[in-house]
Design an enzyme around this catalytic site. Structure first.
Site, mmCIF file in Angstrom:
data_model
loop_
_atom_site.group_PDB
_atom_site.id
_atom_site.type_symbol
_atom_site.label_atom_id
_atom_site.label_comp_id
_atom_site.label_asym_id
_atom_site.label_seq_id
_atom_site.Cartn_x
_atom_site.Cartn_y
_atom_site.Cartn_z
ATOM 1 C CG ASP A 175 -0.062 -0.285 2.463
ATOM 2 O OD1 ASP A 175 0.519 -1.135 2.560
ATOM 3 O OD2 ASP A 175 -0.371 0.705 3.580
ATOM 4 C CE LYS A 480 54.207 -20.982 34.298
ATOM 5 N NZ LYS A 480 54.555 -19.580 34.474
ATOM 6 C CB SER A 548 47.719 -23.968 31.402
ATOM 7 O OG SER A 548 48.156 -24.036 32.725
#
Length: 635
Positions: A175, A480, A548
């Site tokens: 429309d 570590k 990690s």
């Protein structure tokens, strides 16, 4: 004379028969599940509201409420806003958009319907996937003023990916362009050109105005040039695929029902096929065979059960079956595998990576699954593919999965319930992806573990101690490697066979091809885990000294070992102290931006939540910490 009996309690035989006849007619109607999808403001919710209104599927009080709400929330200047029938969330009404998937049930004299109104925004693609996963047909809306746009293509691609074969191309808001026929045909041609690369079996274009009702239920007086069916006519006559009937029995076991010693039944919902007493069945993945003794539904025995029914089966002999197993026809069994190529739709803002492990829910089965390869991701606008090593929100990729045990399955395009799955984050329990099985990797069926004569217990006996992995984790510079080296020296002096896997040393050989992105870090740890696993099997005490940084990968590493074999040791060093020890000058370079993805600076470190040991290096020497650790270790 007026009866004292309430009128509502009076049921004449004629009325009762009419009600029963009506109920039976409703029960006999088939059910079409469909979705509406498209870009924001294309009119999806308005279309569904118009369907419900024009088909007289809402009550008078709902109409009155809709008119009142249209004044408060509507976007049509006080006129009825059909979208409000579907947009149930307050946020949706305030913004005039759909956020969540809205489901509505309605029916006509010919058919029952469940429609899912799916959101248009790209960030809600996962919601759209949810709505499309069970649909038989898709109504894809296009704003006639805008034509085929990015979201149109995205939703069309997802519909195809999820196995929807039938599409209604609803070109809306005709429309607003004066019901222009040439615009309609051009949009249809543009969409057909794009969709030619997809897997749709048919595409039916319809020019509509959802707001005005043109060609929704009734034919439009403004488009006499259109000779095709209305939307409702398509919905009432579209064939409903039922691939589940093309298979033998498929019953995922949800529960083993054993109320007393004399009864043992296997309960679940039949995903495909039918079953009768006396049918020979097989339990997968074990392969054990038996015959169906009885089919129980609502405490009654039945002569047959079919797809969609929740039943309990008893068998003629005792066989081992539990939740997650599949009961199938012995003459027409499905296959079993533990490796697949799949389509994945990533549904979370948390990135996904190759090598990361997730929980996988397929049917009633729960297994662990690891993404072993991402073959490519697809650009939904061009359908071109490109390589990637990670997954972002709304990414659609082809990937390979490896499971920790075999599962019974069907290909998604052949049987949706048994080919669809989700991936779940094992820590947050959030659903991270929806997936569809394309095929099993056949080579997986030819790879078997060999039973070796010399096994782990014999190696342990020869060594005089058990194998174990001491997993040191912490920031760069935490100490570590230093502590691990001292511990190894002391163990060696005790005659214990050891080996250190050090982060820097391994990257000179095994992992020299990996960088330091999150994806590379995950693959780095995966490889180290497998090497450590082999060494522990050989009876060695393995010391791994790696940053990690991610909890997920450390937990995956732990899962590869027996309970007593994995010892997580958190070397707890504050960042400022680690930087002071910066013997390699790495932190300084990272601070200057010269090293990207450096843990602690521009890449996260996730500290262990429940390590076996925590070693604080701030005030204690590495030698003392090594002695403290060895005093408590059980080797």
């Amino acid at each position: 004379m007026r009866s004292n009996t309430p009128a509502s309690n009076i049921k004449s035989p004629t009325t009762s028969a009419a009600i029963e006849k009506f109920m039976q007619q409703q029960n006999d109607l088939d059910l079409l599940r469909f979705i509406t999808c498209g870009s924001v403001d294309d009119g999806k919710s308005t279309l569904i509201g118009c369907l419900l209104y024009e088909a007289k599927c809402i009550f008078d009080d709902q109409v009155a409420s809709l008119k009142q709400e249209s004044i408060t929330y509507g976007t049509q200047g006080g006129d009825i806003d059909f979208a409000l029938l579907v947009d149930g969330l307050a946020a949706e009404r305030e913004q005039g958009i759909t956020i969540d998937v809205a489901y509505r049930f309605f029916n006509t004299d010919k058919r029952k319907f469940i429609v899912a109104d799916t959101p248009g925004h790209e960030q809600y693609t996962r919601n759209m996937v949810t709505g499309a996963s069970n649909a038989d047909l898709a109504v894809i809306l296009i704003d006639a003023r805008k034509g085929v746009i990015e979201q149109t293509k995205r939703h069309a691609f997802i519909c195809s990916l999820l196995g929807i074969k039938q599409v209604v191309l609803a070109i809306n808001k005709m429309d607003l362009i004066g019901y222009n026929e040439s615009v309609f045909h051009q949009i249809h041609a543009d969409f057909e050109s794009f969709a030619s690369q997809l897997k749709f079996s048919n595409i039916t274009p319809i020019p509509i105005s959802a707001l005005k009702g043109d060609n929704v239920v009734n034919r439009s007086p403004h488009m006499s040039w259109f000779r095709g069916p209305t939307l409702m006519a398509i919905l009432e006559t579209a064939p409903i695929p039922n691939l589940a009937n093309d298979h033998g029995l498929r019953l995922p076991v949800q529960w083993v029902n054993r109320p007393h010693l004399n009864f043992r039944g296997f309960a679940g919902t039949i995903a495909a096929g039918t079953v009768k007493p006396g049918d020979e069945v097989r339990v997968l993945p074990s392969g054990a065979k038996a015959k169906v003794a009885e089919i129980i539904l609502f405490e009654q025995s039945h002569d047959q059960a079919q797809c969609g029914q929740a039943v309990t089966l008893t068998l003629d002999k005792e066989i081992d079956a539990s939740r997650g197993d599949m009961i199938v026809s012995a003459q027409d069994p499905c296959e079993v595998s533990d490796q697949f190529e799949v389509d994945l739709v990533w549904m979370t803002e948390e990135q996904g990576f190759i090598g990361r492990s997730y929980g996988m829910q397929i049917g009633s089965n729960w297994v662990n699954a690891q993404i072993t390869e991402i073959k490519h991701k697809t650009n939904v606008n061009t359908l071109q593919t490109s390589p990637t090593r990670s997954l972002e929100l709304n990414d659609i990729v082809v990937a390979k999965l490896s499971l920790d045990k075999p599962v019974a399955y069907e290909l998604y395009q052949q049987c949706r319930p048994l080919g669809a799955f989700i991936l779940v984050d094992r820590f947050s329990n959030a659903t991270v992806a929806a997936g569809m099985i394309n095929y099993a990797l056949r080579r997986a069926a030819n790879v078997h573990l060999q039973n070796l004569s010399i096994n782990k217990p014999l190696r342990h006996k020869l060594n005089g101690h058990r194998g174990k992995v001491l997993w040191f984790t912490g920031l760069s510079g935490s100490g570590k490697s230093t502590i691990a080296d001292i511990v190894e020296q002391k163990l060696h002096q005790q005659g214990i066979r050891t080996y250190i896997l050090d982060g820097d040393n391994v990257r000179h050989g095994l992992n020299k091809d990996l960088g330091f992105t999150d994806a590379d870090r995950i693959e780095n740890i995966r490889r180290i885990t497998e090497v450590a696993h082999l060494m522990v099997d050989a009876g060695l005490v393995v010391l791994t000294a790696f940053i990690s940084p991610f909890i997920a990968e450390r937990e995956v590493a732990r899962s590869r070992f027996e309970a007593h074999e994995f010892v997580e040791i958190y070397v707890d060093t504050p960042l400022e102290i680690a930087e002071q020890r910066d013997t390699k000058g790495l932190y300084k370079k990272a601070r200057k931006g010269e090293i990207p993805n450096f843990t602690g600076i521009n890449s996260p470190y996730e500290a262990p939540e429940h390590p076996e040991f925590t070693l604080s290096t701030a005030e204690t020497s590495p030698e003392q910490l090594a002695d403290q650790l060895l005093a408590q270790l059980d080797l």
